[in-house]
Design a protein around this motif. Structure first.
Motif, PDB file in Angstrom:
ATOM      1  N   MET A   1     -11.876  -6.598  -6.995  1.00  0.00           N
ATOM      2  CA  MET A   1     -10.750  -5.669  -7.017  1.00  0.00           C
ATOM      3  C   MET A   1      -9.645  -6.241  -7.884  1.00  0.00           C
ATOM      4  SD  MET A   1     -10.641  -4.577  -2.961  1.00  0.00           S
ATOM      5  CE  MET A   1     -11.504  -5.959  -2.212  1.00  0.00           C
ATOM      6  N   LYS A   2      -9.399  -5.633  -9.003  1.00  0.00           N
ATOM      7  CA  LYS A   2      -8.355  -6.081  -9.922  1.00  0.00           C
ATOM      8  C   LYS A   2      -7.034  -5.430  -9.530  1.00  0.00           C
ATOM      9  CE  LYS A   2      -7.611  -6.862 -14.872  1.00  0.00           C
ATOM     10  NZ  LYS A   2      -8.130  -6.562 -16.234  1.00  0.00           N
ATOM     11  N   ILE A   3      -6.063  -6.248  -9.137  1.00  0.00           N
ATOM     12  CA  ILE A   3      -4.812  -5.748  -8.573  1.00  0.00           C
ATOM     13  C   ILE A   3      -3.730  -5.616  -9.649  1.00  0.00           C
ATOM     14  CG2 ILE A   3      -3.115  -6.059  -6.731  1.00  0.00           C
ATOM     15  CD1 ILE A   3      -6.043  -5.961  -5.766  1.00  0.00           C
TER      16      ILE A   3
ATOM     17  N   ILE B   1       0.867  -1.183   0.000  1.00  0.00           N
ATOM     18  CA  ILE B   1       0.000   0.000   0.000  1.00  0.00           C
ATOM     19  C   ILE B   1       0.896   1.222   0.000  1.00  0.00           C
ATOM     20  CG2 ILE B   1      -1.824   1.231   1.218  1.00  0.00           C
ATOM     21  CD1 ILE B   1      -2.591  -1.410   2.547  1.00  0.00           C
ATOM     22  N   GLY B   2       0.880   1.943  -1.099  1.00  0.00           N
ATOM     23  CA  GLY B   2       1.798   3.064  -1.242  1.00  0.00           C
ATOM     24  C   GLY B   2       3.226   2.542  -1.216  1.00  0.00           C
ATOM     25  N   ASP B   3       4.046   3.044  -0.279  1.00  0.00           N
ATOM     26  CA  ASP B   3       5.427   2.586  -0.169  1.00  0.00           C
ATOM     27  C   ASP B   3       5.615   1.627   1.008  1.00  0.00           C
ATOM     28  OD1 ASP B   3       5.116   4.299   1.938  1.00  0.00           O
ATOM     29  OD2 ASP B   3       6.943   5.465   1.565  1.00  0.00           O
ATOM     30  N   GLU B   4       4.513   1.089   1.520  1.00  0.00           N
ATOM     31  CA  GLU B   4       4.553   0.227   2.705  1.00  0.00           C
ATOM     32  C   GLU B   4       4.153  -1.207   2.349  1.00  0.00           C
ATOM     33  OE1 GLU B   4       2.617   0.192   7.221  1.00  0.00           O
ATOM     34  OE2 GLU B   4       1.574   1.184   5.571  1.00  0.00           O
ATOM     35  N   VAL B   5       4.938  -2.171   2.829  1.00  0.00           N
ATOM     36  CA  VAL B   5       4.590  -3.589   2.699  1.00  0.00           C
ATOM     37  C   VAL B   5       3.937  -4.001   4.015  1.00  0.00           C
ATOM     38  CG1 VAL B   5       5.454  -5.929   2.333  1.00  0.00           C
ATOM     39  CG2 VAL B   5       6.531  -4.006   1.149  1.00  0.00           C
TER      40      VAL B   5
ATOM     41  N   ASN C   1      -3.902  -7.120 -13.027  1.00  0.00           N
ATOM     42  CA  ASN C   1      -3.732  -8.573 -13.087  1.00  0.00           C
ATOM     43  C   ASN C   1      -2.339  -8.974 -13.586  1.00  0.00           C
ATOM     44  OD1 ASN C   1      -4.805 -11.159 -12.540  1.00  0.00           O
ATOM     45  ND2 ASN C   1      -5.219 -11.477 -14.720  1.00  0.00           N
ATOM     46  N   LYS C   2      -1.342  -8.173 -13.208  1.00  0.00           N
ATOM     47  CA  LYS C   2       0.039  -8.468 -13.589  1.00  0.00           C
ATOM     48  C   LYS C   2       0.893  -8.625 -12.327  1.00  0.00           C
ATOM     49  CE  LYS C   2      -0.260  -5.795 -17.897  1.00  0.00           C
ATOM     50  NZ  LYS C   2       0.247  -4.578 -18.623  1.00  0.00           N
ATOM     51  N   ILE C   3       2.018  -9.288 -12.486  1.00  0.00           N
ATOM     52  CA  ILE C   3       2.928  -9.484 -11.357  1.00  0.00           C
ATOM     53  C   ILE C   3       3.569  -8.154 -10.999  1.00  0.00           C
ATOM     54  CG2 ILE C   3       4.976 -10.723 -10.553  1.00  0.00           C
ATOM     55  CD1 ILE C   3       4.320 -12.777 -12.789  1.00  0.00           C
ATOM     56  N   GLY C   4       3.582  -7.840  -9.726  1.00  0.00           N
ATOM     57  CA  GLY C   4       4.176  -6.594  -9.279  1.00  0.00           C
ATOM     58  C   GLY C   4       5.685  -6.671  -9.178  1.00  0.00           C
ATOM     59  N   GLU C   5       6.312  -5.531  -9.134  1.00  0.00           N
ATOM     60  CA  GLU C   5       7.776  -5.449  -9.080  1.00  0.00           C
ATOM     61  C   GLU C   5       8.333  -6.095  -7.807  1.00  0.00           C
ATOM     62  OE1 GLU C   5      11.255  -1.978  -8.836  1.00  0.00           O
ATOM     63  OE2 GLU C   5       9.229  -1.475  -9.526  1.00  0.00           O
ATOM     64  N   ILE C   6       7.699  -5.829  -6.675  1.00  0.00           N
ATOM     65  CA  ILE C   6       8.175  -6.390  -5.416  1.00  0.00           C
ATOM     66  C   ILE C   6       7.957  -7.897  -5.377  1.00  0.00           C
ATOM     67  CG2 ILE C   6       7.821  -6.392  -2.912  1.00  0.00           C
ATOM     68  CD1 ILE C   6       7.159  -3.401  -3.139  1.00  0.00           C
TER      69      ILE C   6
ATOM     70  N   ASN D   1      -8.695   4.273  -3.828  1.00  0.00           N
ATOM     71  CA  ASN D   1      -7.912   5.502  -3.990  1.00  0.00           C
ATOM     72  C   ASN D   1      -6.601   5.280  -4.743  1.00  0.00           C
ATOM     73  OD1 ASN D   1      -5.939   4.574  -2.121  1.00  0.00           O
ATOM     74  ND2 ASN D   1      -7.072   5.472  -0.383  1.00  0.00           N
ATOM     75  N   GLY D   2      -6.386   4.061  -5.220  1.00  0.00           N
ATOM     76  CA  GLY D   2      -5.234   3.788  -6.081  1.00  0.00           C
ATOM     77  C   GLY D   2      -3.921   3.535  -5.374  1.00  0.00           C
ATOM     78  N   THR D   3      -3.951   3.357  -4.032  1.00  0.00           N
ATOM     79  CA  THR D   3      -2.685   3.130  -3.313  1.00  0.00           C
ATOM     80  C   THR D   3      -2.370   1.647  -3.119  1.00  0.00           C
ATOM     81  OG1 THR D   3      -3.825   3.316  -1.178  1.00  0.00           O
ATOM     82  CG2 THR D   3      -2.831   5.323  -2.101  1.00  0.00           C
ATOM     83  N   LEU D   4      -3.320   0.758  -3.452  1.00  0.00           N
ATOM     84  CA  LEU D   4      -3.058  -0.678  -3.349  1.00  0.00           C
ATOM     85  C   LEU D   4      -2.299  -1.119  -4.599  1.00  0.00           C
ATOM     86  CD1 LEU D   4      -3.446  -3.354  -1.818  1.00  0.00           C
ATOM     87  CD2 LEU D   4      -5.601  -3.647  -3.062  1.00  0.00           C
ATOM     88  N   LYS D   5      -0.999  -1.310  -4.450  1.00  0.00           N
ATOM     89  CA  LYS D   5      -0.128  -1.581  -5.601  1.00  0.00           C
ATOM     90  C   LYS D   5       0.015  -3.073  -5.919  1.00  0.00           C
ATOM     91  CE  LYS D   5       0.716   2.817  -5.821  1.00  0.00           C
ATOM     92  NZ  LYS D   5       0.096   3.646  -6.888  1.00  0.00           N
ATOM     93  N   GLU D   6       0.168  -3.894  -4.868  1.00  0.00           N
ATOM     94  CA  GLU D   6       0.383  -5.328  -5.070  1.00  0.00           C
ATOM     95  C   GLU D   6      -0.240  -6.113  -3.924  1.00  0.00           C
ATOM     96  OE1 GLU D   6       4.392  -6.709  -5.958  1.00  0.00           O
ATOM     97  OE2 GLU D   6       5.001  -4.641  -6.429  1.00  0.00           O
ATOM     98  N   VAL D   7      -0.592  -7.365  -4.225  1.00  0.00           N
ATOM     99  CA  VAL D   7      -1.009  -8.325  -3.208  1.00  0.00           C
ATOM    100  C   VAL D   7      -0.336  -9.645  -3.567  1.00  0.00           C
ATOM    101  CG1 VAL D   7      -2.926  -9.506  -2.069  1.00  0.00           C
ATOM    102  CG2 VAL D   7      -3.257  -7.174  -2.962  1.00  0.00           C
ATOM    103  N   PHE D   8       0.222 -10.323  -2.573  1.00  0.00           N
ATOM    104  CA  PHE D   8       0.823 -11.628  -2.869  1.00  0.00           C
ATOM    105  C   PHE D   8       0.786 -12.525  -1.638  1.00  0.00           C
ATOM    106  CE2 PHE D   8       4.271  -8.732  -1.687  1.00  0.00           C
ATOM    107  CZ  PHE D   8       4.989  -9.445  -0.737  1.00  0.00           C
TER     108      PHE D   8
END
Length: 356
Positions: free
Chosen positions: A319-321, A241-245, A324-329, A291-298
């Protein structure tokens, strides 16, 4: 203790095509066994041919589910060597589970030595293809014949191994997750933090509903307020979420303390990332998505290592994360962890153990 080894006289054919292995269906030639009796302790550690067990119909595990298990892997690395990933953490967690389930503590050094000797004996069963491994399943159960509710007085500790193909046979693709609102998996003060069979049996109804909706896994909420996120069926869960894991905190005893979860946290800290273990509600995730701050879920776990989530279904909301692509982290964590496990990246964390 000396470990007695009895080799099989009827070795099974070892699969040559790793793509056909799947997961948890094929088992190697031998298994490690050790017994326990009240007043005597653990005794007779041995490696014997893999085979069926003879149990009384009154064996306590069949009636009261006093059992625990673990899951880990052995990897074939460069130079045809073999290594394990943080095995002491698994046996430490196994004894934590045993404490809650009133199962006698297993001597970690004996368990580890038994595992190493078993793997060396069945080393030819370790797959050679990229992404494949030898899955290791240690487990303990009460076996004394008594139909009455009390801790067992006799136990068996067994380790079996299973050659397994690549978890992502078609690539590291994001999965869909169903948020369960009707059933609960665990409650604070219960055995949810243990790897005991009953926890997984209790999760099957939610998993069945997820599959009915065409989704891969179920995300469990807390058993009291039904709003705080706990874990996925067979994995821990992380959110960027944002810059926080962020990952749910373990306090309360309703969430399994995953070895991969622990490794992910330690890697993120090493990389200088902001990592937080705290209570996190499904409403907060939905708001972060809006609000667009959810960047990745794993998800994280032994079998998948890292499992990117491409969609969360909560009620009627989908909620499409990360498109639907793999995140950088997620990708960096997967590459780093598997790189260490397979010896392709230097292990500067001290996590691997050679089987010599």
């Amino acid at each position: 203790m000396n470990i007695k080894i009895t080799k099989t006289q009827n070795p099974k054919p070892i699969p040559t095509d790793d793509s056909t292995l799947g997961f948890g269906r094929i088992f190697s030639d031998h298994m490690f066994v050790m017994n326990y009796k009240k007043g005597e302790g653990w005794y007779d550690p041995r490696i014997v041919p893999y085979g069926d067990l003879a149990l009384s119909p009154a064996a306590m595990v069949l009636h009261y589910s006093q059992t625990i298990f673990e899951g880990m892997k052995a990897y074939r690395v460069e130079g045809d060597k073999i290594q394990l990933f943080r095995p002491r953490e698994n046996f430490k967690r196994m004894n934590l589970s045993g404490s809650r389930m009133v199962i006698p503590e297993i001597p970690e050094d004996i368990a580890l030595e038994g595992l190493k000797q078993l793997i060396k004996l069945d080393k030819d069963w370790i797959p050679r293809s990229d992404g494949a491994s030898l899955y290791v399943r240690p487990f303990v159960f009460a076996c004394d014949p008594f139909v009455g509710v009390r801790p067992g007085e006799e136990y068996m500790f067994i380790i079996i191994t299973s050659p397994s193909g690549p978890y992502y046979a078609t690539g590291l693709n994001p999965v869909g997750i169903y948020v369960e609102e009707s059933f609960v998996r665990a409650v604070r003060g219960g055995p949810g933090y243990t790897k005991t069979g009953g926890n997984y049996a209790a999760s099957l109804a939610g998993q069945a509903e997820a599959q009915k909706q065409g989704l891969a896994q179920v995300l469990w909420l807390d058993g009291i307020e039904r709003k705080y996120i706990e874990e996925v069926g067979a994995m821990n869960i992380f959110f960027v979420i944002g810059d926080e894991v962020v990952t749910p905190e373990l306090q309360g005893g309703s969430i399994l303390g995953g070895i991969t979860r622990k490794s992910v946290i330690e890697l993120c800290v090493k990389w200088g990332m902001k990592v937080t273990e705290r209570r996190i509600s499904i409403d907060e995730i939905a708001e972060a998505y809006k609000n667009g701050t959810l960047k990745e879920v794993f998800g994280t776990g032994t079998a998948a290592v890292i499992s990117p989530v491409g969609m969360l279904k909560w009620g009627d909301a989908e909620m499409k994360i990360n498109d639907n692509k793999i995140g950088e982290i997620s990708a960096k964590l997967y590459d780093t962890l598997t790189g260490i496990q397979y010896g392709k990246i230097a292990d500067d964390m001290g996590w691997t153990m050679a089987v010599e």
